[in-house]
Design an enzyme around this catalytic site. Structure first.
Site, PDB file in Angstrom:
ATOM      1  N   GLY A  15       0.811  -1.220   0.000  1.00 33.40           N
ATOM      2  CA  GLY A  15       0.000   0.000   0.000  1.00 33.40           C
ATOM      3  C   GLY A  15       0.840   1.263   0.000  1.00 33.40           C
ATOM      4  N   THR A  95       8.617  -1.817   4.141  1.00 31.47           N
ATOM      5  CA  THR A  95       8.083  -3.054   4.728  1.00 31.47           C
ATOM      6  C   THR A  95       7.757  -2.786   6.197  1.00 31.47           C
ATOM      7  OG1 THR A  95      10.104  -3.958   5.702  1.00 31.47           O
ATOM      8  CG2 THR A  95       9.792  -4.288   3.340  1.00 31.47           C
ATOM      9  N   GLU A 146      10.151   9.949   9.328  1.00 35.30           N
ATOM     10  CA  GLU A 146       8.996  10.794   9.671  1.00 35.30           C
ATOM     11  C   GLU A 146       7.689  10.020   9.757  1.00 35.30           C
ATOM     12  OE1 GLU A 146       7.283  13.233  11.228  1.00 35.30           O
ATOM     13  OE2 GLU A 146       8.732  14.603  10.311  1.00 35.30           O
ATOM     14  N   VAL A 149       5.586   7.882  12.741  1.00 41.08           N
ATOM     15  CA  VAL A 149       4.591   8.443  13.670  1.00 41.08           C
ATOM     16  C   VAL A 149       3.723   9.442  12.907  1.00 41.08           C
ATOM     17  CG1 VAL A 149       4.202   9.761  15.784  1.00 41.08           C
ATOM     18  CG2 VAL A 149       6.196   8.266  15.624  1.00 41.08           C
ATOM     19  N   ALA A 151       1.954   9.280  10.176  1.00 39.78           N
ATOM     20  CA  ALA A 151       2.073   9.258   8.710  1.00 39.78           C
ATOM     21  C   ALA A 151       2.819  10.507   8.222  1.00 39.78           C
ATOM     22  CB  ALA A 151       0.684   9.127   8.075  1.00 39.78           C
ATOM     23  N   LEU A 153       2.297  13.652   8.648  1.00 39.71           N
ATOM     24  CA  LEU A 153       2.284  14.845   9.504  1.00 39.71           C
ATOM     25  C   LEU A 153       3.693  15.115  10.032  1.00 39.71           C
ATOM     26  CD1 LEU A 153      -0.919  14.143  11.676  1.00 39.71           C
ATOM     27  CD2 LEU A 153      -0.742  15.632   9.676  1.00 39.71           C
ATOM     28  N   ASP A 222       0.586  -0.753  18.348  1.00 43.05           N
ATOM     29  CA  ASP A 222       0.937   0.221  17.315  1.00 43.05           C
ATOM     30  C   ASP A 222       1.150   1.609  17.933  1.00 43.05           C
ATOM     31  OD1 ASP A 222       1.032   1.046  14.375  1.00 43.05           O
ATOM     32  OD2 ASP A 222      -0.614   2.298  15.102  1.00 43.05           O
ATOM     33  N   LYS A 226       4.729   3.978  18.555  1.00 41.28           N
ATOM     34  CA  LYS A 226       4.879   5.389  18.200  1.00 41.28           C
ATOM     35  C   LYS A 226       5.332   6.208  19.409  1.00 41.28           C
ATOM     36  CE  LYS A 226       1.555   4.974  14.439  1.00 41.28           C
ATOM     37  NZ  LYS A 226       0.127   4.895  14.109  1.00 41.28           N
TER      38      LYS A 226
HETATM   39  P1  NHO Z   1       1.905  -3.810   3.035  1.00 46.36           P
HETATM   40  O1  NHO Z   1       0.836  -3.356   2.097  1.00 46.36           O
HETATM   41  O2  NHO Z   1       1.728  -5.049   3.805  1.00 46.36           O
HETATM   42  O3  NHO Z   1       3.250  -3.913   2.161  1.00 46.36           O
HETATM   43  C1  NHO Z   1       4.444  -4.424   2.664  1.00 46.36           C
HETATM   44  C2  NHO Z   1       5.388  -4.743   1.505  1.00 46.36           C
HETATM   45  O4  NHO Z   1       6.642  -5.141   2.039  1.00 46.36           O
HETATM   46  C3  NHO Z   1       4.937  -5.882   0.594  1.00 46.36           C
HETATM   47  O5  NHO Z   1       5.272  -5.549  -0.731  1.00 46.36           O
HETATM   48  C4  NHO Z   1       5.798  -7.074   1.079  1.00 46.36           C
HETATM   49  O6  NHO Z   1       6.037  -8.022   0.049  1.00 46.36           O
HETATM   50  C5  NHO Z   1       7.060  -6.359   1.434  1.00 46.36           C
HETATM   51  N1  NHO Z   1       7.924  -7.072   2.385  1.00 46.36           N
HETATM   52  C6  NHO Z   1       7.612  -7.494   3.627  1.00 46.36           C
HETATM   53  N2  NHO Z   1       8.681  -8.077   4.194  1.00 46.36           N
HETATM   54  C7  NHO Z   1       9.686  -8.027   3.298  1.00 46.36           C
HETATM   55  C8  NHO Z   1      11.046  -8.456   3.291  1.00 46.36           C
HETATM   56  N3  NHO Z   1      11.578  -9.062   4.351  1.00 46.36           N
HETATM   57  N4  NHO Z   1      11.788  -8.211   2.187  1.00 46.36           N
HETATM   58  C9  NHO Z   1      11.256  -7.595   1.111  1.00 46.36           C
HETATM   59  N5  NHO Z   1       9.988  -7.163   1.064  1.00 46.36           N
HETATM   60  C10 NHO Z   1       9.203  -7.381   2.142  1.00 46.36           C
HETATM   61  O7  NHO Z   1       2.246  -2.687   4.136  1.00 46.36           O
HETATM   62  P2  NHO Z   1       1.995  -1.094   4.007  1.00 46.36           P
HETATM   63  O8  NHO Z   1       0.636  -0.741   4.466  1.00 46.36           O
HETATM   64  O9  NHO Z   1       2.427  -0.644   2.670  1.00 46.36           O
HETATM   65  O10 NHO Z   1       3.004  -0.539   5.117  1.00 46.36           O
HETATM   66  C11 NHO Z   1       4.370  -0.415   4.853  1.00 46.36           C
HETATM   67  C12 NHO Z   1       5.074   0.195   6.059  1.00 46.36           C
HETATM   68  O11 NHO Z   1       4.533   1.496   6.298  1.00 46.36           O
HETATM   69  C13 NHO Z   1       4.862  -0.600   7.364  1.00 46.36           C
HETATM   70  O12 NHO Z   1       6.050  -0.562   8.126  1.00 46.36           O
HETATM   71  C14 NHO Z   1       3.774   0.188   8.068  1.00 46.36           C
HETATM   72  O13 NHO Z   1       3.796   0.045   9.478  1.00 46.36           O
HETATM   73  C15 NHO Z   1       4.195   1.591   7.663  1.00 46.36           C
HETATM   74  N6  NHO Z   1       3.155   2.541   7.852  1.00 46.36           N
HETATM   75  C16 NHO Z   1       1.939   2.421   7.224  1.00 46.36           C
HETATM   76  C17 NHO Z   1       0.908   3.289   7.527  1.00 46.36           C
HETATM   77  C18 NHO Z   1      -0.399   3.169   6.789  1.00 46.36           C
HETATM   78  O14 NHO Z   1      -1.319   3.990   6.929  1.00 46.36           O
HETATM   79  N7  NHO Z   1      -0.545   2.181   5.899  1.00 46.36           N
HETATM   80  C19 NHO Z   1       1.159   4.272   8.529  1.00 46.36           C
HETATM   81  C20 NHO Z   1       2.439   4.417   9.060  1.00 46.36           C
HETATM   82  C21 NHO Z   1       3.424   3.547   8.718  1.00 46.36           C
HETATM   83  O15 NHO Z   1       0.547   6.227   9.653  1.00 46.36           O
HETATM   84  C22 NHO Z   1       0.089   4.995   9.229  1.00 46.36           C
HETATM   85  C23 NHO Z   1      -0.320   4.132  10.432  1.00 46.36           C
HETATM   86  O16 NHO Z   1       0.310   4.182  11.452  1.00 46.36           O
HETATM   87  C24 NHO Z   1      -1.460   3.202  10.238  1.00 46.36           C
HETATM   88  C25 NHO Z   1      -1.954   2.547  11.588  1.00 46.36           C
HETATM   89  N8  NHO Z   1      -2.492   1.207  11.356  1.00 46.36           N
HETATM   90  C26 NHO Z   1      -3.040   3.412  12.193  1.00 46.36           C
HETATM   91  O17 NHO Z   1      -2.711   4.534  12.642  1.00 46.36           O
HETATM   92  O18 NHO Z   1      -4.237   2.964  12.255  1.00 46.36           O
END
Ligand code: NHO
Length: 363
Positions: A15, A95, A146, A149, A151, A153, A222, A226
């Site tokens: 994503g 990841t 950044e 924590v 996203a 912001l 989670d 943060k």
């Molecule tokens: P996905 O969609 O699961 O994608 C992960 C990708 O990494 C996949 O392509 C997978 O194949 C690859 N992968 C995993 N392990 C691997 C490895 N060992 N080697 C190579 N590739 C590997 O995850 P997302 O959603 O794209 O998230 C990616 C990162 O962004 C994560 O660390 C997640 O914690 C971080 N993140 C996401 C969000 C969000 O909104 N989606 C936020 C912050 C950080 O601010 C957001 C947040 O905190 C959301 C939270 N759930 C909330 O506040 O409600």
């Protein structure tokens, strides 16, 4: 290759990773110098790269990766590949992998800079945190996170600016989870009745706010991750995200459910518990919210439910927004407040891409 080129390696194309690639394409067009050259991209199953660091087209990278027959090499090999590149390199970790996070000290010590939304490295053991910054200081490589924590912001950059300019942060509090924000804003709104707890959890899942297994949001970890990151940046040597009180919203009886689906099926039977919590707050003229706070002087971090006056900015939050208040000596009794969307691919990727701009501008 020359000083006006930077090699970019992207691990993770989910994503956030997909949104990042689209923003990287925009950035490369808007700022042609230094030339940002994508030389490596991988998911957990596939990898795409060339031994001579030949450019991978950003706009077609996902298709090229899908067509690739290579499996990802060992991470330490990827780091050696990047360290040997004929220009500076940045590793973008999209990841949530602990294995990738554990390799940051090695990457940084080999001169590979890192930008990432992955919380694992900065909220894991305190030793890993120290190793990362020791390695970066020694080599001069940069590390920015950044989006770990709030996203996109500007939460971490603001906290660093406060600290680096000599302000004393006394307290940080707020709503740090997009999922928890949505749940309480709709379960216990400041006006109107609000829905049933289990209905709102199902809605949040349908809207794509929750993790595939909603328990990963509801257990508070989670948010605890943060807060660990912010507390450390504010100077508290927090040992781990389980080293302070964290309230889980998973009923004891459902902790052992085999799957997220089973959990959701059984959750309605426990609606009365959350209804009681809501009613108790209402009796006091308040609403309940899931918040985190860091009291710097008292060295106290906590995560859980708290009651707020309806007029409080935390009570008045909308949608899945985050709000983070910094109480400092300089800002006195009126905190510096940051508020806005705190979850979702595009806003999270924005923080990653903006970090990349910061790193590249220092080369
Ligand atoms: P996905 O969609 O699961 O994608 C992960 C990708 O990494 C996949 O392509 C997978 O194949 C690859 N992968 C995993 N392990 C691997 C490895 N060992 N080697 C190579 N590739 C590997 O995850 P997302 O959603 O794209 O998230 C990616 C990162 O962004 C994560 O660390 C997640 O914690 C971080 N993140 C996401 C969000 C969000 O909104 N989606 C936020 C912050 C950080 O601010 C957001 C947040 O905190 C959301 C939270 N759930 C909330 O506040 O409600």
């Amino acid at each position: 290759a020359a000083a006006n080129q930077v090699f970019i390696a992207v691990i993770g194309a989910g994503g956030v990773g997909k949104c990042f690639l689209s923003q990287l394409q925009t950035l490369a067009t808007r700022r042609p110098s230094p030339k940002l050259t994508l030389c490596y991209i991988s998911t957990s199953k596939k990898a795409l790269f060339h031994d001579d660091y030949a450019e991978i087209g950003i706009d077609t990278a996902l298709d090229s990766l899908a067509a690739s027959t290579k499996t990802p090499p060992e991470l330490s090999q990827v780091i050696e590949y990047l360290a040997a590149a004929p220009a500076k390199t940045v590793l973008v970790d999209n990841t949530s992998s602990q294995d990738v996070a554990d390799k940051y000290p090695l990457a940084l010590s080999r001169g590979v800079s890192i930008v990432t939304p992955n919380k694992k490295a900065f909220s894991g053991s305190y030793q890993l945190w120290k190793d990362i910054f020791i390695a970066a200081t020694a080599s001069g490589a940069k590390v920015y996170h950044e989006s770990s924590v709030g996203a996109g912001l500007p939460v971490i950059s603001t906290l660093k600016d406060l600290v680096d300019t000599g302000d004393k942060v006394t307290k940080i509090e707020g709503v740090f989870s997009g999922t928890m924000s949505f749940l309480f804003n709709s379960f216990a709104p400041t006006d109107g009745q609000g829905g049933k707890w289990s209905d709102e959890v199902n809605k949040a899942k349908a809207l794509g706010y929750t993790e595939p297994d909603p328990r990963d949001d509801l257990n508070g970890l989670d948010v605890a991750r943060k807060l660990t990151i912010l507390a450390r940046l504010a100077g508290l040597p927090v040992e781990s995200p389980t080293a302070f009180p964290v309230q889980s919203l998973i009923p004891k009886e459902l902790e052992a459910c085999a799957s997220g689906d089973e959990f959701l099926e059984k959750l309605p039977a426990f609606d009365a518990q959350m209804e009681e919590t809501k009613a108790a707050a209402e009796k006091a003229g308040k609403v309940v919210r899931f918040v985190g706070s860091i009291d710097v002087a008292a060295n106290a971090v906590k995560v859980g439910l708290q009651e707020f006056d309806r007029s409080h900015p935390i009570a008045a939050l909308k949608g899945s927004d985050n709000i983070i208040s910094f109480y400092t000596e300089r800002y006195g009794s009126n905190p510096l407040i940051i508020q806005g969307a705190g979850a979702g691919g595009d806003v999270t990727a924005m923080g990653v891409t903006a970090d990349l701009i910061k790193v590249v501008s220092q080369f």
